[in-house]
Enzyme design. Structure first.
Site, PDB file in Angstrom:
ATOM      1  N   SER A  59     -10.349   5.476  -4.741  1.00 30.65           N
ATOM      2  CA  SER A  59     -11.323   6.552  -4.913  1.00 30.65           C
ATOM      3  C   SER A  59     -10.897   7.594  -5.928  1.00 30.65           C
ATOM      4  CB  SER A  59     -11.584   7.221  -3.555  1.00 30.65           C
ATOM      5  OG  SER A  59     -10.375   7.737  -3.006  1.00 30.65           O
ATOM      6  N   LYS A  86      -2.217  -1.459  -3.691  1.00 35.93           N
ATOM      7  CA  LYS A  86      -3.078  -0.276  -3.621  1.00 35.93           C
ATOM      8  C   LYS A  86      -2.208   0.980  -3.705  1.00 35.93           C
ATOM      9  CE  LYS A  86      -6.519   1.965  -0.641  1.00 35.93           C
ATOM     10  NZ  LYS A  86      -7.181   1.962   0.665  1.00 35.93           N
ATOM     11  N   TYR A 130     -15.492   0.574  -6.884  1.00 34.34           N
ATOM     12  CA  TYR A 130     -16.796   1.195  -6.633  1.00 34.34           C
ATOM     13  C   TYR A 130     -17.723   1.037  -7.829  1.00 34.34           C
ATOM     14  CZ  TYR A 130     -13.940   3.196  -2.942  1.00 34.34           C
ATOM     15  OH  TYR A 130     -13.079   3.342  -1.877  1.00 34.34           O
ATOM     16  N   LYS A 142       1.161  10.137   5.847  1.00 32.31           N
ATOM     17  CA  LYS A 142       1.290   8.719   6.211  1.00 32.31           C
ATOM     18  C   LYS A 142       2.552   8.086   5.624  1.00 32.31           C
ATOM     19  CE  LYS A 142      -3.693   8.173   6.775  1.00 32.31           C
ATOM     20  NZ  LYS A 142      -4.868   7.280   6.661  1.00 32.31           N
ATOM     21  N   ARG A 199     -10.966   9.605   1.830  1.00 30.67           N
ATOM     22  CA  ARG A 199     -10.900  10.262   3.138  1.00 30.67           C
ATOM     23  C   ARG A 199     -12.094  11.175   3.351  1.00 30.67           C
ATOM     24  NH1 ARG A 199      -4.358  11.089   2.556  1.00 30.67           N
ATOM     25  NH2 ARG A 199      -3.838   8.901   2.983  1.00 30.67           N
ATOM     26  N   LYS A 224       0.860  -1.187   0.000  1.00 27.86           N
ATOM     27  CA  LYS A 224       0.000   0.000   0.000  1.00 27.86           C
ATOM     28  C   LYS A 224       0.896   1.237   0.000  1.00 27.86           C
ATOM     29  CE  LYS A 224      -3.676   2.362   2.534  1.00 27.86           C
ATOM     30  NZ  LYS A 224      -4.561   2.322   3.724  1.00 27.86           N
TER      31      LYS A 224
END
Length: 336
Positions: A285, A259, A323, A228, A215, A205
């Site tokens: 996303s 990812k 999605y 992060k 988010r 990731k």
């Protein structure tokens, strides 16, 4: 440079266009297939009054209540989608620096798991193992003096994993990127009698800029303090991804994840070729928002959705979190 042996007789004895002439011929020689069984549908769940609303940065995506999640599970089962992945939009009052709500047996996600399993028992339910939906500062791990704590976070993640397994989750998805969490979770599951619960590790990731709309969807955008990059991977690195995948497999992961998705297809291919394990990717996303926005503006056609997912399969992925899952399922059903 790899030399490819000549596979054709010289022209005009060989005419590769012969097998492209009709849809039936093209289908016969297609090397890669995309099916509804390759899809996992991520959904956002909330019990915050008024939050069950469209996500502005993800056109077509809406947060749902627990009842809505049950209806989504029934829809997925009817469409042939084998699994849902649940993400919570947590009440801000429950987001603390200690993240205690993450392992509350009656938290939003655990209640949602039980509700889905009661009504649609055959659908596979995947969950997220990370502290960011419950963390006052938006990080995936516990924070002390600005430092994300590894070992203390792993202890919290184990408690979270056990609560989700107890609630009936079929697949746990540790997405936190803490060192050692797969082994700790696997040992805890075995000790607690949850040996049949699978782990789909977010093994590679990346610290990506493609996560922004997600988010927004879970209510973490305004909470994140810093970034992060001390625990998610550097987008520049490939070999590190292979080392992390190897580590997670050794620690007990049943499946592994890359990812984001399309910008990292080279990593998907490398993982599949190196390990031959069930390999997944997340069409995240930001990827979804870009494609949806371009379609809405008439710049691209719906066909680009299928093409994007076919690229994952061609790169070696066994499945894709997207999605677009229900939309794709309907398109594939119409073409069957």
């Amino acid at each position: 440079m790899t030399r490819i042996p000549r596979a054709y007789a010289p022209f005009p004895l060989s005419r590769p266009r012969r097998t492209r002439r009709t849809a039936a011929l093209r289908d016969l020689i297609a090397e890669t297939r995309l099916g509804v069984n390759d899809l996992i549908w991520p959904i956002f769940v909330t019990d915050v009054p008024g939050a069950d609303a469209p996500v502005a940065s993800m056109p077509g995506v809406t947060r749902v209540t627990i009842d809505g999640a049950v209806r989504a599970a029934a829809e997925a089962a009817e469409l042939g989608i084998p699994a849902l992945c649940l993400f919570p939009y947590t009440d801000p009052a429950l987001r603390t620096e200690g993240c205690e709500e993450a392992w509350n047996p009656d938290n939003l996600i655990n209640r949602t798991i039980r509700a889905i399993k009661a009504e649609v028992p055959d659908i596979a339910v995947m969950t997220d193992i990370a502290l960011d939906p419950y963390n006052a500062n938006g990080h995936d791990g516990l924070v002390r003096d600005g430092v994300i704590l590894n070992d203390e976070t792993v202890e919290a993640l184990v408690r979270m994993a056990l609560a989700q397994a107890e609630s009936g989750a079929d697949i746990l998805g540790p997405s936190d990127m803490m060192d050692g969490r797969i082994g700790a979770i696997r040992r805890a599951l075995e000790s607690a009698g949850h040996q049949d619960v699978a782990i789909l590790s977010y093994a590679a990731k990346y610290a990506s800029a493609f996560y922004g709309p997600f988010r927004d969807a879970v209510g973490a955008s305004g909470r994140l303090v810093g970034d992060k990059k001390t625990y998610q991977m550097d987008p520049a690195n490939r070999d590190e991804a292979l080392r992390l995948v190897a580590r997670d497999i050794d620690e007990g992961a049943d499946m592994v994840m890359v990812k984001p998705g399309m910008p990292y297809l080279d990593i998907c291919r490398a993982v599949k070729e190196a390990f031959g394990v069930p390999t997944f990717a997340y069409q995240v996303s930001g990827e979804y928002a870009m494609i949806s926005g371009a379609i809405a503006n008439g710049w691209l056609r719906d066909e680009v959705i299928l093409e994007s997912l076919l690229a994952f399969r061609r790169a070696g992925c066994d499945g894709i979190l997207t999605y677009f899952a229900p939309r794709v399922a309907r398109i594939l059903a119409e073409r069957a």
